[in-house]
Scaffold this motif. Structure first.
Motif, PDB file in Angstrom:
ATOM      1  N   LEU A  96       0.816  -1.213   0.000  1.00  0.00           N
ATOM      2  CA  LEU A  96       0.000   0.000   0.000  1.00  0.00           C
ATOM      3  C   LEU A  96       0.849   1.263   0.000  1.00  0.00           C
ATOM      4  O   LEU A  96       0.554   2.224  -0.714  1.00  0.00           O
ATOM      5  CB  LEU A  96      -0.927   0.002   1.219  1.00  0.00           C
ATOM      6  N   ILE A  97       1.889   1.281   0.814  1.00  0.00           N
ATOM      7  CA  ILE A  97       2.671   2.509   0.922  1.00  0.00           C
ATOM      8  C   ILE A  97       3.345   2.861  -0.400  1.00  0.00           C
ATOM      9  O   ILE A  97       3.562   4.042  -0.705  1.00  0.00           O
ATOM     10  CB  ILE A  97       3.709   2.419   2.059  1.00  0.00           C
ATOM     11  N   ASP A  98       3.622   1.863  -1.226  1.00  0.00           N
ATOM     12  CA  ASP A  98       4.255   2.152  -2.516  1.00  0.00           C
ATOM     13  C   ASP A  98       3.258   2.761  -3.499  1.00  0.00           C
ATOM     14  O   ASP A  98       3.664   3.497  -4.405  1.00  0.00           O
ATOM     15  CB  ASP A  98       4.903   0.894  -3.085  1.00  0.00           C
ATOM     16  N   ALA A 123       4.225   6.309  -5.162  1.00  0.00           N
ATOM     17  CA  ALA A 123       4.119   6.514  -6.611  1.00  0.00           C
ATOM     18  C   ALA A 123       3.303   7.761  -6.922  1.00  0.00           C
ATOM     19  O   ALA A 123       3.595   8.481  -7.882  1.00  0.00           O
ATOM     20  CB  ALA A 123       3.486   5.291  -7.270  1.00  0.00           C
ATOM     21  N   ALA A 124       2.304   8.025  -6.099  1.00  0.00           N
ATOM     22  CA  ALA A 124       1.435   9.178  -6.339  1.00  0.00           C
ATOM     23  C   ALA A 124       2.159  10.502  -6.134  1.00  0.00           C
ATOM     24  O   ALA A 124       1.796  11.517  -6.737  1.00  0.00           O
ATOM     25  CB  ALA A 124       0.220   9.111  -5.414  1.00  0.00           C
ATOM     26  N   ARG A 175      -5.893   4.256  -3.811  1.00  0.00           N
ATOM     27  CA  ARG A 175      -6.168   5.096  -4.978  1.00  0.00           C
ATOM     28  C   ARG A 175      -5.456   6.447  -4.848  1.00  0.00           C
ATOM     29  O   ARG A 175      -5.928   7.471  -5.339  1.00  0.00           O
ATOM     30  CB  ARG A 175      -7.677   5.286  -5.141  1.00  0.00           C
ATOM     31  N   ALA A 176      -4.305   6.426  -4.200  1.00  0.00           N
ATOM     32  CA  ALA A 176      -3.576   7.669  -3.942  1.00  0.00           C
ATOM     33  C   ALA A 176      -3.262   8.442  -5.209  1.00  0.00           C
ATOM     34  O   ALA A 176      -3.341   9.676  -5.228  1.00  0.00           O
ATOM     35  CB  ALA A 176      -2.293   7.372  -3.174  1.00  0.00           C
ATOM     36  N   ARG A 177      -2.901   7.741  -6.277  1.00  0.00           N
ATOM     37  CA  ARG A 177      -2.558   8.430  -7.518  1.00  0.00           C
ATOM     38  C   ARG A 177      -3.759   9.239  -8.030  1.00  0.00           C
ATOM     39  O   ARG A 177      -3.613  10.405  -8.407  1.00  0.00           O
ATOM     40  CB  ARG A 177      -2.097   7.440  -8.578  1.00  0.00           C
TER      41      ARG A 177
END
Length: 201
Positions: A39-41, A45-46, A106-108
């Motif tokens: 998850l943290i990646d 990436a975002a 869905r951080a990105r």
């Protein structure tokens, strides 16, 4: 002269209590995999274009280009972790900073959505709000000066809620469209994984 890039502050120092409650396990949310990626990646990436990127948590969440710090004492809560990140941000020159939890799959999409919204002159932050209007404190972009004021007003933030810690910060909320979904229980994780699987069939 171009302004410095926004910084990114990623919080990953909690005990993941809700995640571990059922099985009495010791699993960190940051390491839970979605689409084969921790998850943290997804969060890293975002915010790849941000500088600096500061993560708060244990040393193993570090990645190239990511500075890891720890709130003292550890597990002091999100307000204490935010304060530690802000102290580490000193001297960076960043005017704005993303403040993100480590469990945003869905951080990105979230960052792309909020990047289109400038912080209004009469506000200190642009943050996500869910469909019920609840503020997602750890899914937004803040003026660094406002976060610094919060630290000054709450020098002992251990155990404080984000609502208390950021009480003086003026928020401009944006409908998150589901992008600020966080995964803090196994039920939520399995439901999200199932949804992802169905969408890829």
């Amino acid at each position: 002269m171009n302004e410095p890039a926004a910084a990114a502050l990623v919080l990953a120092g909690g005990r993941s209590a809700r995640l571990n409650r059922v099985e009495k396990a010791s699993v960190e949310k940051a390491s839970v995999e979605i689409d084969g990626i921790p998850l943290i990646d997804h969060v890293y990436a975002a915010v790849r274009g941000c500088a600096p990127i500061i993560a708060v948590g244990p040393g193993h969440i570090g990645r190239p280009g990511v500075r890891v710090v720890r709130e003292q004492p550890p597990f002091g809560g999100p307000a204490a972790a935010t304060a530690a990140a802000i102290v580490a941000l000193e001297g960076s020159g960043a005017m704005e900073a993303w403040l993100l939890a480590c469990d945003l799959p869905r951080a990105r999409e979230l960052v792309e959505r909020l990047s289109e919204v400038p912080i209004p002159d009469d506000a200190d932050a642009v943050v996500s709000a869910d469909a019920e209007g609840r503020v997602q404190w750890l899914a937004g972009r803040y003026r660094v000066s406002a976060l610094q004021r919060a630290v000054a007003q709450h020098p002992h933030a251990t155990g404080s809620s984000m609502r208390e810690f950021l009480a003086g910060v003026r928020l401009h909320t944006v409908d998150d469209g589901g992008t600020a979904l966080d995964l803090d229980t196994w039920a939520a994780i399995e439901e999200y994984r199932s949804t992802r699987k169905d969408n890829h069939v």
